[in-house]
Design an enzyme around this catalytic site. Sequence first.
Site, PDB file in Angstrom:
ATOM      1  CG  LEU A   6      -2.287  -1.279   1.047  1.00 28.33           C
ATOM      2  CD1 LEU A   6      -2.473  -0.722   2.244  1.00 28.33           C
ATOM      3  CD2 LEU A   6      -3.019  -0.449  -0.368  1.00 28.33           C
ATOM      4  CG  PHE A   8       5.393   1.966  -3.550  1.00 31.19           C
ATOM      5  CD1 PHE A   8       6.635   3.095  -3.097  1.00 31.19           C
ATOM      6  CD2 PHE A   8       5.714   0.465  -2.362  1.00 31.19           C
ATOM      7  CE1 PHE A   8       7.491   2.524  -2.846  1.00 31.19           C
ATOM      8  CE2 PHE A   8       7.282   0.711  -1.732  1.00 31.19           C
ATOM      9  CZ  PHE A   8       8.183   1.349  -1.874  1.00 31.19           C
ATOM     10  CG  HIS A   9      -1.854   0.812  -5.304  1.00 38.04           C
ATOM     11  ND1 HIS A   9      -3.285   0.670  -5.021  1.00 38.04           N
ATOM     12  CD2 HIS A   9      -1.674   0.783  -6.751  1.00 38.04           C
ATOM     13  CE1 HIS A   9      -3.958   0.468  -6.460  1.00 38.04           C
ATOM     14  NE2 HIS A   9      -3.081   0.004  -7.097  1.00 38.04           N
ATOM     15  CG  PHE A  10      -2.226   5.495  -6.099  1.00 34.49           C
ATOM     16  CD1 PHE A  10      -1.736   4.830  -7.219  1.00 34.49           C
ATOM     17  CD2 PHE A  10      -3.713   5.097  -6.218  1.00 34.49           C
ATOM     18  CE1 PHE A  10      -2.824   4.303  -8.818  1.00 34.49           C
ATOM     19  CE2 PHE A  10      -4.002   3.961  -7.179  1.00 34.49           C
ATOM     20  CZ  PHE A  10      -4.170   3.766  -8.235  1.00 34.49           C
ATOM     21  CB  VAL A  15      -6.591   2.540  -2.766  1.00 35.06           C
ATOM     22  CG1 VAL A  15      -7.366   3.822  -2.406  1.00 35.06           C
ATOM     23  CG2 VAL A  15      -6.151   2.791  -3.959  1.00 35.06           C
TER      24      VAL A  15
END
Length: 78
Positions: A6, A8-10, A15
């Site tokens: 999470l 790196f997303h975003f 999320v």
Amino acid sequence: MSEDFLEFHFPGNPVMPGALLLEALVQLTGWLEAASSDFAAWFMVGRVRKCNFYGFILPGDQVMIEVRRREDPSSGQR
């Protein structure tokens, strides 16, 4: 954050990736098929034609996934 992906997303707005949620659903459905057939039947998903997501799964959220076996006698499919 306990879910490293999470980060790196975003960045700044983490999320749960939809692909991971779909993977969880497919694995649970596969387990149901195998367990329902005394582990004689298995399946593999070759394609997902349509998938809609209606919200976001945020850090700390809990997701409950429920699958049910449903027979369709007219098509021979489950």
